[in-house]
Design an enzyme around this catalytic site. Structure first.
Site, PDB file in Angstrom:
ATOM      1  N   CYS A  68      -2.816  36.884  80.839  1.00  0.00           N
ATOM      2  CA  CYS A  68      -3.671  35.736  80.526  1.00  0.00           C
ATOM      3  C   CYS A  68      -5.011  36.186  79.955  1.00  0.00           C
ATOM      4  O   CYS A  68      -5.534  35.558  79.031  1.00  0.00           O
ATOM      5  CB  CYS A  68      -3.869  34.858  81.760  1.00  0.00           C
ATOM      6  SG  CYS A  68      -2.342  34.035  82.296  1.00  0.00           S
TER       7      CYS A  68
ATOM      8  N   CYS B  64      -4.888  38.585  86.150  1.00  0.00           N
ATOM      9  CA  CYS B  64      -3.739  38.453  85.253  1.00  0.00           C
ATOM     10  C   CYS B  64      -4.069  39.037  83.882  1.00  0.00           C
ATOM     11  O   CYS B  64      -4.744  38.404  83.067  1.00  0.00           O
ATOM     12  CB  CYS B  64      -3.319  36.989  85.119  1.00  0.00           C
ATOM     13  SG  CYS B  64      -1.862  36.795  84.053  1.00  0.00           S
TER      14      CYS B  64
END
Length: 198
Positions: A134, A131
């Site tokens: 993130c 991700c």
């Protein structure tokens, strides 16, 4: 037991991974809590039972029960957040970005361990889960709270090696499975499309 058991289980073609386990988890420049929390959270994320069990055994002595629970919590919350935020980003529609998550994430505010360490563990797990949103968010928070690029780089190295060990041991376990009641004449399992048991 522990890292030595993982190293012993790795096949010869993964010698680099075996050596890298020693030079990352076994000799990290991070604090012991940062190192073992990162390794344990990544082992949970990587999902291999041998890697998880052996790293957890070693991690307990460095983290204590509260730290072990927090590292597992970092992996659990990132399993949810990495999917959610990556999907919102990949859709590419800005209206999704303005929608509130409405997902409970209390462990991030109260992890039960040093918040910086917990953030580092979330950062490392986000690398395994792929991700970018993130990773970027956690990197900025960590850098803003005083972590150096070298510390973050060290967590990424641990993440990469733990994941590689898990992937290797998963592959070896899968190749040992005999899923066919009719093995090929040479003893190997025949590919599914050529088996006569279908």
């Amino acid at each position: 037991m522990g890292l030595d058991a993982i190293k012993a289980a790795l096949p010869d073609y993964a010698k680099d991974i075996r050596l890298n386990l020693g030079s990352t988890v076994g000799a990290s420049t991070l604090t012991p809590a940062q190192t073992w929390g990162t390794a344990l959270a990544c082992a949970v994320a990587a999902r291999n039972p041998v890697v998880l069990r052996e790293i957890a055994a070693d991690a307990l002595g460095h983290l204590g029960p509260e730290g072990v629970e927090a590292a597992k919590g970092a992996a659990a919350i990132m399993a949810m957040n990495n999917i959610y935020y990556r999907a919102k980003h990949l859709i590419g529609d800005e209206q999704y970005a303005s929608m509130p998550a409405r997902l409970r994430m209390q462990i991030i505010a109260r992890p039960g361990v040093d918040k910086g360490d917990f953030e580092l563990w979330c950062f490392a797990v986000s690398a395994i889960n792929g991700c970018g949103v993130c990773l970027e968010l956690h990197e900025k928070k960590l850098r803003g709270s005083g972590f150096t690029r070298e510390q973050l780089h060290e967590a990424l190295r641990i993440s990469a090696v733990v994941h590689a060990a898990a992937v290797t041991l998963d592959a070896e376990a899968a190749l040992r499975l005999d899923l066919s009641p009719f093995p090929a004449p040479d003893g190997r399992v025949a590919p599914a499309e050529t088996r006569s048991d279908r």
